[in-house]
Design a protein around this motif. Structure first.
Motif, PDB file in Angstrom:
ATOM      1  N   ARG A  61     -32.622  49.936  18.185  1.00  0.00           N
ATOM      2  CA  ARG A  61     -32.595  49.674  19.628  1.00  0.00           C
ATOM      3  C   ARG A  61     -31.284  49.012  20.031  1.00  0.00           C
ATOM      4  O   ARG A  61     -30.629  48.366  19.221  1.00  0.00           O
ATOM      5  CB  ARG A  61     -33.758  48.762  20.020  1.00  0.00           C
ATOM      6  CG  ARG A  61     -35.118  49.432  19.879  1.00  0.00           C
ATOM      7  CD  ARG A  61     -36.224  48.566  20.417  1.00  0.00           C
ATOM      8  NE  ARG A  61     -36.136  48.367  21.856  1.00  0.00           N
ATOM      9  CZ  ARG A  61     -36.726  49.152  22.763  1.00  0.00           C
ATOM     10  NH1 ARG A  61     -37.428  50.178  22.389  1.00  0.00           N
ATOM     11  NH2 ARG A  61     -36.621  48.880  24.043  1.00  0.00           N
ATOM     12  N   ALA A  62     -30.977  49.201  21.283  1.00  0.00           N
ATOM     13  CA  ALA A  62     -29.849  48.493  21.891  1.00  0.00           C
ATOM     14  C   ALA A  62     -30.375  47.827  23.146  1.00  0.00           C
ATOM     15  O   ALA A  62     -31.212  48.392  23.860  1.00  0.00           O
ATOM     16  CB  ALA A  62     -28.725  49.460  22.241  1.00  0.00           C
ATOM     17  N   ALA A  74     -28.047  43.867  35.745  1.00  0.00           N
ATOM     18  CA  ALA A  74     -28.966  44.997  35.599  1.00  0.00           C
ATOM     19  C   ALA A  74     -29.144  45.223  34.101  1.00  0.00           C
ATOM     20  O   ALA A  74     -28.182  45.527  33.393  1.00  0.00           O
ATOM     21  CB  ALA A  74     -28.390  46.240  36.269  1.00  0.00           C
ATOM     22  N   HIS A  75     -30.371  45.028  33.619  1.00  0.00           N
ATOM     23  CA  HIS A  75     -30.661  45.134  32.183  1.00  0.00           C
ATOM     24  C   HIS A  75     -31.116  46.538  31.823  1.00  0.00           C
ATOM     25  O   HIS A  75     -31.798  47.203  32.614  1.00  0.00           O
ATOM     26  CB  HIS A  75     -31.749  44.129  31.792  1.00  0.00           C
ATOM     27  CG  HIS A  75     -31.312  42.705  31.905  1.00  0.00           C
ATOM     28  ND1 HIS A  75     -30.874  41.984  30.829  1.00  0.00           N
ATOM     29  CD2 HIS A  75     -31.221  41.877  32.975  1.00  0.00           C
ATOM     30  CE1 HIS A  75     -30.547  40.758  31.223  1.00  0.00           C
ATOM     31  NE2 HIS A  75     -30.743  40.678  32.525  1.00  0.00           N
ATOM     32  N   PHE A  95     -34.560  51.134  32.091  1.00  0.00           N
ATOM     33  CA  PHE A  95     -34.318  49.803  32.640  1.00  0.00           C
ATOM     34  C   PHE A  95     -35.168  48.776  31.909  1.00  0.00           C
ATOM     35  O   PHE A  95     -36.247  49.079  31.410  1.00  0.00           O
ATOM     36  CB  PHE A  95     -34.637  49.775  34.142  1.00  0.00           C
ATOM     37  CG  PHE A  95     -33.647  50.557  34.957  1.00  0.00           C
ATOM     38  CD1 PHE A  95     -32.417  50.012  35.298  1.00  0.00           C
ATOM     39  CD2 PHE A  95     -33.927  51.851  35.365  1.00  0.00           C
ATOM     40  CE1 PHE A  95     -31.495  50.731  36.034  1.00  0.00           C
ATOM     41  CE2 PHE A  95     -33.015  52.585  36.104  1.00  0.00           C
ATOM     42  CZ  PHE A  95     -31.797  52.027  36.435  1.00  0.00           C
ATOM     43  N   ALA A  96     -34.665  47.535  31.859  1.00  0.00           N
ATOM     44  CA  ALA A  96     -35.348  46.465  31.127  1.00  0.00           C
ATOM     45  C   ALA A  96     -35.429  45.219  31.998  1.00  0.00           C
ATOM     46  O   ALA A  96     -34.688  45.073  32.979  1.00  0.00           O
ATOM     47  CB  ALA A  96     -34.593  46.154  29.834  1.00  0.00           C
ATOM     48  N   ASP A  97     -36.321  44.300  31.587  1.00  0.00           N
ATOM     49  CA  ASP A  97     -36.379  42.991  32.249  1.00  0.00           C
ATOM     50  C   ASP A  97     -35.325  42.080  31.616  1.00  0.00           C
ATOM     51  O   ASP A  97     -34.569  42.498  30.734  1.00  0.00           O
ATOM     52  CB  ASP A  97     -37.797  42.401  32.180  1.00  0.00           C
ATOM     53  CG  ASP A  97     -38.258  42.122  30.746  1.00  0.00           C
ATOM     54  OD1 ASP A  97     -37.422  42.022  29.811  1.00  0.00           O
ATOM     55  OD2 ASP A  97     -39.483  41.976  30.558  1.00  0.00           O
ATOM     56  N   GLY A 100     -35.048  42.108  27.905  1.00  0.00           N
ATOM     57  CA  GLY A 100     -34.770  43.359  27.217  1.00  0.00           C
ATOM     58  C   GLY A 100     -35.972  44.265  27.042  1.00  0.00           C
ATOM     59  O   GLY A 100     -35.876  45.304  26.383  1.00  0.00           O
ATOM     60  N   ASN A 101     -37.123  43.881  27.610  1.00  0.00           N
ATOM     61  CA  ASN A 101     -38.319  44.704  27.485  1.00  0.00           C
ATOM     62  C   ASN A 101     -38.301  45.817  28.535  1.00  0.00           C
ATOM     63  O   ASN A 101     -37.977  45.570  29.695  1.00  0.00           O
ATOM     64  CB  ASN A 101     -39.584  43.855  27.684  1.00  0.00           C
ATOM     65  CG  ASN A 101     -39.659  42.744  26.666  1.00  0.00           C
ATOM     66  OD1 ASN A 101     -39.565  42.979  25.474  1.00  0.00           O
ATOM     67  ND2 ASN A 101     -39.823  41.520  27.144  1.00  0.00           N
ATOM     68  N   PRO A 102     -38.638  47.069  28.130  1.00  0.00           N
ATOM     69  CA  PRO A 102     -38.654  48.165  29.098  1.00  0.00           C
ATOM     70  C   PRO A 102     -39.572  47.850  30.278  1.00  0.00           C
ATOM     71  O   PRO A 102     -40.677  47.341  30.086  1.00  0.00           O
ATOM     72  CB  PRO A 102     -39.193  49.345  28.286  1.00  0.00           C
ATOM     73  CG  PRO A 102     -38.863  49.011  26.861  1.00  0.00           C
ATOM     74  CD  PRO A 102     -38.984  47.509  26.774  1.00  0.00           C
TER      75      PRO A 102
END
Length: 165
Positions: A61-62, A74-75, A95-97, A100-102
């Motif tokens: 993951r990145a 913007a994550h 997109f993530a919070d 880093g969570n989707p």
């Protein structure tokens, strides 16, 4: 300018960018593999990226964020689905919070990057595949086409620095 074409295909649900660079395939591959180089060009000039995680292996993951002109962040996240160095890589993108969570906002896109040698030059194709025409149009409305062109347009400068090093 490195970008040659940008093609939006609503029927195929794809957005495809083709660029060429005055560098060999191995050198252009490093721009994806090395997070410090990747963050120098991923994201348009006014929204630079910061990668705080880059596991450059299939299943890895990145996590990154882009910082806007007013300091807003913007994550995003990637999950690498295939890597065949130094020719192709594929990843899911969304997109993530802040952690880093989707988030699921605007769904998931799938990117396929292909590097082809052209003698001493390299052709890079980035194809983004979308879940629906609505998602494709939403991403384009957010500036994805211009953003990707601007981001890739920064690569020549990075390659030129290393060519003289």
């Amino acid at each position: 300018m490195a970008v040659i074409t940008m093609d939006k295909n609503p029927e195929a649900l794809t957005l495809t960018l083709v660029a060429e660079f005055d560098a060999g395939v191995d050198r252009v591959w490093q721009l994806w593999e090395d997070p410090r180089q990747l963050e120098r060009w991923w994201g348009p000039p006014t929204w630079p990226a910061t990668f705080h995680k880059l596991e450059f292996v299939p299943g890895g993951r990145a996590n990154y964020y882009m910082t806007g002109p007013e300091g807003e962040k913007a994550h995003g996240w990637w999950e690498f689905t295939a890597i065949d160095a130094p020719r192709t890589l594929q990843f899911d993108d969304g997109f993530a919070d802040d952690d880093g969570n989707p988030t699921g906002d605007l769904g998931v896109t799938h990117a396929t990057v292909t590097l082809e040698p052209l003698g001493e030059r390299t052709r890079m194709t980035i194809q983004s595949s979308f879940e629906s025409e609505e998602q494709l149009e939403q991403m384009v409305a957010m500036g994805m086409e211009e953003g990707l062109k601007g981001a890739v347009g920064q690569i020549d400068g990075i390659l030129a620095e290393h060519a003289h090093a």
